[in-house]
Design an enzyme around this catalytic site. Structure first.
Site, PDB file in Angstrom:
ATOM      1  N   HIS A 177       0.834  -1.197   0.000  1.00 23.77           N
ATOM      2  CA  HIS A 177       0.000   0.000   0.000  1.00 23.77           C
ATOM      3  C   HIS A 177       0.872   1.251   0.000  1.00 23.77           C
ATOM      4  O   HIS A 177       1.975   1.257   0.537  1.00 23.77           O
ATOM      5  CB  HIS A 177      -0.921  -0.005   1.227  1.00 23.77           C
ATOM      6  CG  HIS A 177      -2.005   1.018   1.159  1.00 23.77           C
ATOM      7  ND1 HIS A 177      -1.798   2.338   1.525  1.00 23.77           N
ATOM      8  CD2 HIS A 177      -3.297   0.939   0.763  1.00 23.77           C
ATOM      9  CE1 HIS A 177      -2.920   3.016   1.350  1.00 23.77           C
ATOM     10  NE2 HIS A 177      -3.848   2.197   0.897  1.00 23.77           N
ATOM     11  N   GLU A 210      -4.237   2.222  -7.286  1.00 23.53           N
ATOM     12  CA  GLU A 210      -4.568   3.388  -6.473  1.00 23.53           C
ATOM     13  C   GLU A 210      -3.654   4.549  -6.837  1.00 23.53           C
ATOM     14  O   GLU A 210      -2.509   4.604  -6.372  1.00 23.53           O
ATOM     15  CB  GLU A 210      -4.390   3.072  -4.983  1.00 23.53           C
ATOM     16  CG  GLU A 210      -5.479   2.233  -4.376  1.00 23.53           C
ATOM     17  CD  GLU A 210      -5.456   2.333  -2.853  1.00 23.53           C
ATOM     18  OE1 GLU A 210      -6.465   2.736  -2.289  1.00 23.53           O
ATOM     19  OE2 GLU A 210      -4.421   2.026  -2.257  1.00 23.53           O
TER      20      GLU A 210
END
Length: 255
Positions: free
Chosen positions: A95, A167
């Site tokens: 992430h 993302e």
């Protein structure tokens, strides 16, 4: 009909009791017939208690990170087995928060993905460009590089399951998602990169690509009607049970 993924990343936003209460609220309002697999990724501490309240396993659990070693003197780390022991079936890897604050690299993501695939966990590998990289028109290169470094050399037999979450770093937490057509273009880049690494039958069978970045009930449908977008990774709107259920309801209206 497409089977979507709706994945909630609670980050470090809730304490123990708040996490339990939010999960129970989502569970109480959970729809019996869903067009998506619902995955909730709390912080580590409440996972055991949440798992005790999740007997039917209709809502899947995931970890927010994992270490690549199975055991050892690695203070503060969590292994795949530990996550499995508290009911996790998924784990987020790479992430942007981990990359930014803990200097995690694509090489680290590679080891984590490899270890997760050896266990029963489904890796959710996050990739995305920052604002400067996008402004310099390097977004395609950045994504190709991240995926290639993270996945090259990993063998897939065809039975594994893996998710790639695109993302764009510059929209996370901004409240402003990119255009669905732009996300679809990047998903095409990701899929082609996977095909360059693995046989196409492995890509079709083992991989799903999802989008994350300021997702809410008002925009989710516009993303999921795109051909190569198979789900969403939800941040802020997963911290409110009504908003999260509204996202699930919207997804269920997709034909």
């Amino acid at each position: 009909m497409k089977k979507f993924y709706i994945i909630a990343n609670w980050k470090m936003k809730l304490n123990f009791q708040e996490s339990i209460e939010l999960f129970n609220e989502i569970k109480q309002n959970f729809l019996e017939k869903n067009q998506a697999e619902i995955v909730v990724c709390p912080s580590y501490v409440p996972l055991f208690e949440i798992n005790k309240n999740n007997i039917d396993r209709k809502i899947k659990l995931g970890g927010q990170d994992v270490f690549w070693e199975e055991t050892g003197a690695y203070t503060g780390e969590i292994s795949c087995e530990m996550l499995e022991d508290v009911g996790c079936e998924y784990v987020i890897i790479g992430h942007s928060d981990r990359r930014k604050y803990f200097k995690e690299t694509d090489e680290m993501a590679h080891y984590k993905v490899k270890t997760a695939l050896k266990s029963s966990l489904t890796p959710i590998l996050c990739v995305g460009e920052n604002f400067q990289e996008r402004q310099e028109n390097r977004k395609d290169y950045v994504i190709i590089s991240q995926i290639t470094k993270a996945l090259s050399g990993i063998d897939f037999s065809g039975s594994e399951k893996m998710i790639i979450a695109y993302e764009p770093v510059w929209v996370i937490g901004s409240g402003q998602a990119i255009k669905p057509e732009d996300a679809e273009y990047m998903h095409q880049i990701i899929k082609q990169t996977l095909i360059d690494i693995f046989p196409i039958e492995i890509v079709e069978k083992c991989f799903k690509i999802i989008y994350g970045g300021s997702i809410n009930a008002g925009v989710v449908k516009n993303f999921l009607i795109q051909p190569n977008i198979w789900g969403v990774l939800v941040g802020s709107d997963s911290l409110n049970s009504k908003k999260f259920i509204d996202i699930i309801r919207e997804v269920n209206t997709i034909k």
